[in-house]
Design a protein around this motif. Structure first.
Motif, PDB file in Angstrom:
ATOM      1  N   GLN A  28      32.908  79.992  61.568  1.00 45.87           N
ATOM      2  CA  GLN A  28      32.820  79.246  62.831  1.00 45.87           C
ATOM      3  C   GLN A  28      33.401  79.995  64.037  1.00 45.87           C
ATOM      4  O   GLN A  28      32.797  79.978  65.103  1.00 45.87           O
ATOM      5  CB  GLN A  28      33.465  77.867  62.692  1.00 45.87           C
ATOM      6  N   PRO A  29      34.545  80.654  63.928  1.00 43.38           N
ATOM      7  CA  PRO A  29      35.058  81.388  65.104  1.00 43.38           C
ATOM      8  C   PRO A  29      34.124  82.496  65.603  1.00 43.38           C
ATOM      9  O   PRO A  29      34.259  82.960  66.723  1.00 43.38           O
ATOM     10  CB  PRO A  29      36.376  81.992  64.599  1.00 43.38           C
ATOM     11  N   TYR A  30      33.188  82.899  64.760  1.00 45.84           N
ATOM     12  CA  TYR A  30      32.263  83.971  65.117  1.00 45.84           C
ATOM     13  C   TYR A  30      30.860  83.451  65.426  1.00 45.84           C
ATOM     14  O   TYR A  30      29.907  84.202  65.447  1.00 45.84           O
ATOM     15  CB  TYR A  30      32.200  85.001  63.978  1.00 45.84           C
ATOM     16  N   GLY A  31      30.729  82.151  65.635  1.00 45.51           N
ATOM     17  CA  GLY A  31      29.442  81.562  65.984  1.00 45.51           C
ATOM     18  C   GLY A  31      28.658  80.999  64.811  1.00 45.51           C
ATOM     19  O   GLY A  31      27.521  80.587  64.971  1.00 45.51           O
ATOM     20  N   ALA A  43      36.372  86.261  44.727  1.00 48.24           N
ATOM     21  CA  ALA A  43      37.310  87.229  45.307  1.00 48.24           C
ATOM     22  C   ALA A  43      36.856  87.749  46.664  1.00 48.24           C
ATOM     23  O   ALA A  43      37.667  88.274  47.422  1.00 48.24           O
ATOM     24  CB  ALA A  43      37.511  88.400  44.352  1.00 48.24           C
ATOM     25  N   SER A  44      35.571  87.629  46.973  1.00 48.19           N
ATOM     26  CA  SER A  44      35.053  88.158  48.232  1.00 48.19           C
ATOM     27  C   SER A  44      33.720  87.497  48.559  1.00 48.19           C
ATOM     28  O   SER A  44      33.127  86.824  47.718  1.00 48.19           O
ATOM     29  CB  SER A  44      34.889  89.680  48.139  1.00 48.19           C
ATOM     30  N   ALA A  45      33.283  87.719  49.797  1.00 51.78           N
ATOM     31  CA  ALA A  45      31.990  87.179  50.231  1.00 51.78           C
ATOM     32  C   ALA A  45      31.520  87.970  51.439  1.00 51.78           C
ATOM     33  O   ALA A  45      32.313  88.620  52.122  1.00 51.78           O
ATOM     34  CB  ALA A  45      32.116  85.705  50.590  1.00 51.78           C
ATOM     35  N   ILE A  46      30.229  87.900  51.686  1.00 48.90           N
ATOM     36  CA  ILE A  46      29.644  88.505  52.880  1.00 48.90           C
ATOM     37  C   ILE A  46      28.695  87.478  53.477  1.00 48.90           C
ATOM     38  O   ILE A  46      28.029  86.743  52.749  1.00 48.90           O
ATOM     39  CB  ILE A  46      28.939  89.838  52.558  1.00 48.90           C
ATOM     40  N   ALA A  47      28.696  87.425  54.810  1.00 46.15           N
ATOM     41  CA  ALA A  47      27.837  86.462  55.496  1.00 46.15           C
ATOM     42  C   ALA A  47      27.069  87.154  56.602  1.00 46.15           C
ATOM     43  O   ALA A  47      27.575  88.072  57.245  1.00 46.15           O
ATOM     44  CB  ALA A  47      28.682  85.338  56.088  1.00 46.15           C
ATOM     45  N   LEU A  48      25.865  86.696  56.823  1.00 45.27           N
ATOM     46  CA  LEU A  48      25.060  87.142  57.951  1.00 45.27           C
ATOM     47  C   LEU A  48      25.266  86.128  59.064  1.00 45.27           C
ATOM     48  O   LEU A  48      24.917  84.954  58.919  1.00 45.27           O
ATOM     49  CB  LEU A  48      23.578  87.210  57.556  1.00 45.27           C
ATOM     50  N   LEU A  49      25.898  86.565  60.152  1.00 46.83           N
ATOM     51  CA  LEU A  49      26.169  85.676  61.277  1.00 46.83           C
ATOM     52  C   LEU A  49      24.904  85.463  62.104  1.00 46.83           C
ATOM     53  O   LEU A  49      23.950  86.236  62.012  1.00 46.83           O
ATOM     54  CB  LEU A  49      27.289  86.251  62.151  1.00 46.83           C
ATOM     55  N   HIS A  50      24.908  84.417  62.910  1.00 45.14           N
ATOM     56  CA  HIS A  50      23.735  84.095  63.728  1.00 45.14           C
ATOM     57  C   HIS A  50      23.362  85.215  64.695  1.00 45.14           C
ATOM     58  O   HIS A  50      22.191  85.379  65.023  1.00 45.14           O
ATOM     59  CB  HIS A  50      23.964  82.790  64.502  1.00 45.14           C
ATOM     60  N   ASP A  51      24.344  86.008  65.118  1.00 43.09           N
ATOM     61  CA  ASP A  51      24.046  87.095  66.063  1.00 43.09           C
ATOM     62  C   ASP A  51      23.658  88.403  65.363  1.00 43.09           C
ATOM     63  O   ASP A  51      23.498  89.437  65.991  1.00 43.09           O
ATOM     64  CB  ASP A  51      25.212  87.327  67.011  1.00 43.09           C
ATOM     65  N   PHE A  60      43.306  88.352  49.659  1.00 44.16           N
ATOM     66  CA  PHE A  60      44.506  89.173  49.513  1.00 44.16           C
ATOM     67  C   PHE A  60      45.662  88.232  49.246  1.00 44.16           C
ATOM     68  O   PHE A  60      46.101  87.513  50.143  1.00 44.16           O
ATOM     69  CB  PHE A  60      44.799  89.976  50.784  1.00 44.16           C
ATOM     70  N   GLY A  61      46.155  88.221  48.019  1.00 46.15           N
ATOM     71  CA  GLY A  61      47.239  87.299  47.677  1.00 46.15           C
ATOM     72  C   GLY A  61      46.801  85.864  47.871  1.00 46.15           C
ATOM     73  O   GLY A  61      45.819  85.420  47.286  1.00 46.15           O
ATOM     74  N   ASN A  62      47.518  85.135  48.719  1.00 46.62           N
ATOM     75  CA  ASN A  62      47.171  83.743  48.990  1.00 46.62           C
ATOM     76  C   ASN A  62      46.383  83.581  50.285  1.00 46.62           C
ATOM     77  O   ASN A  62      46.222  82.475  50.779  1.00 46.62           O
ATOM     78  CB  ASN A  62      48.439  82.881  49.063  1.00 46.62           C
ATOM     79  N   LYS A  63      45.926  84.676  50.851  1.00 47.08           N
ATOM     80  CA  LYS A  63      45.211  84.616  52.131  1.00 47.08           C
ATOM     81  C   LYS A  63      43.797  85.172  51.985  1.00 47.08           C
ATOM     82  O   LYS A  63      43.503  85.926  51.071  1.00 47.08           O
ATOM     83  CB  LYS A  63      45.958  85.418  53.184  1.00 47.08           C
ATOM     84  N   ILE A  64      42.964  84.781  52.934  1.00 46.01           N
ATOM     85  CA  ILE A  64      41.620  85.341  53.012  1.00 46.01           C
ATOM     86  C   ILE A  64      41.549  86.140  54.309  1.00 46.01           C
ATOM     87  O   ILE A  64      41.822  85.618  55.385  1.00 46.01           O
ATOM     88  CB  ILE A  64      40.546  84.251  52.998  1.00 46.01           C
ATOM     89  N   VAL A  65      41.212  87.404  54.191  1.00 41.94           N
ATOM     90  CA  VAL A  65      41.111  88.286  55.338  1.00 41.94           C
ATOM     91  C   VAL A  65      39.630  88.432  55.689  1.00 41.94           C
ATOM     92  O   VAL A  65      38.790  88.595  54.802  1.00 41.94           O
ATOM     93  CB  VAL A  65      41.726  89.665  55.020  1.00 41.94           C
ATOM     94  N   THR A  66      39.326  88.344  56.985  1.00 40.19           N
ATOM     95  CA  THR A  66      37.945  88.481  57.427  1.00 40.19           C
ATOM     96  C   THR A  66      37.835  89.600  58.449  1.00 40.19           C
ATOM     97  O   THR A  66      38.764  89.860  59.200  1.00 40.19           O
ATOM     98  CB  THR A  66      37.425  87.177  58.064  1.00 40.19           C
ATOM     99  N   ARG A  67      36.690  90.251  58.450  1.00 41.48           N
ATOM    100  CA  ARG A  67      36.360  91.255  59.454  1.00 41.48           C
ATOM    101  C   ARG A  67      34.883  91.089  59.794  1.00 41.48           C
ATOM    102  O   ARG A  67      34.076  90.762  58.934  1.00 41.48           O
ATOM    103  CB  ARG A  67      36.561  92.685  58.941  1.00 41.48           C
ATOM    104  N   LEU A  97      39.115 101.666  58.174  1.00 41.04           N
ATOM    105  CA  LEU A  97      39.811 102.183  56.998  1.00 41.04           C
ATOM    106  C   LEU A  97      40.922 101.253  56.521  1.00 41.04           C
ATOM    107  O   LEU A  97      41.377 101.366  55.395  1.00 41.04           O
ATOM    108  CB  LEU A  97      40.356 103.579  57.287  1.00 41.04           C
ATOM    109  N   GLY A  98      41.355 100.336  57.377  1.00 43.33           N
ATOM    110  CA  GLY A  98      42.377  99.380  56.987  1.00 43.33           C
ATOM    111  C   GLY A  98      41.829  98.211  56.184  1.00 43.33           C
ATOM    112  O   GLY A  98      42.575  97.409  55.647  1.00 43.33           O
ATOM    113  N   PHE A  99      40.518  98.115  56.101  1.00 39.84           N
ATOM    114  CA  PHE A  99      39.878  97.049  55.325  1.00 39.84           C
ATOM    115  C   PHE A  99      39.237  97.701  54.108  1.00 39.84           C
ATOM    116  O   PHE A  99      38.303  98.479  54.220  1.00 39.84           O
ATOM    117  CB  PHE A  99      38.815  96.346  56.178  1.00 39.84           C
ATOM    118  N   PRO A 100      39.768  97.419  52.925  1.00 45.03           N
ATOM    119  CA  PRO A 100      39.285  98.119  51.736  1.00 45.03           C
ATOM    120  C   PRO A 100      37.833  97.767  51.394  1.00 45.03           C
ATOM    121  O   PRO A 100      37.260  96.824  51.924  1.00 45.03           O
ATOM    122  CB  PRO A 100      40.231  97.638  50.635  1.00 45.03           C
TER     123      PRO A 100
END
Length: 121
Positions: A28-31, A43-51, A60-67, A97-100
């Motif tokens: 949602q924050p990305y449209g 453990a992971s996912a990929i999404a195609l955003l509307h744009d 990562f641990g107890n968090k979900i990191v997005t890029r 490089l900071g996102f594995p």
């Protein structure tokens, strides 16, 4: 020693991506997103955003990191094909490089066309 004790007492994260509604909220924050592909283990996912950009999500641990990346920022996509029967492994490496590397294990017939196109990059 403290890490081992913490682990033994149950203070360890077992966070996973639970379902598509969680991915909708993350996009949602990305449209918002048109389509998602989630790892079989959550453990992971990929999404195609509307744009047209891609949202990569990784636990990562107890968090979900997005890029968020444009398709051009994905520098490597490896499709390992069927593995262990009908499971297909696909990995994505971005310019950040900071996102594995993000790895997905999905049923062989689940990859949508936009993701198939990326694997041919």
């Amino acid at each position: 020693m403290l890490v081992g004790l913490s682990y033994a007492l149950g203070f360890r994260g077992r966070r996973t991506l639970s379902d598509e509604s969680e991915l909708v909220a993350l996009s949602q924050p990305y449209g918002g997103a048109r389509e998602f592909v989630m790892d079989a283990n959550g453990a992971s996912a990929i999404a195609l955003l509307h744009d047209g950009r891609l949202l990569l999500c990784k636990v990562f641990g107890n968090k979900i990191v997005t890029r968020v990346f444009s398709r051009d920022e994905i520098v490597s996509v490896k499709d390992f094909g069927p593995d262990r029967g009908d499971v297909r492994r696909v990995s994505f490496q971005s310019q950040d490089l900071g996102f594995p590397t993000l790895a997905l294990e999905v049923p062989h017939d689940v990859l949508p066309q936009w993701l198939e196109d990326l694997t041919r990059k």
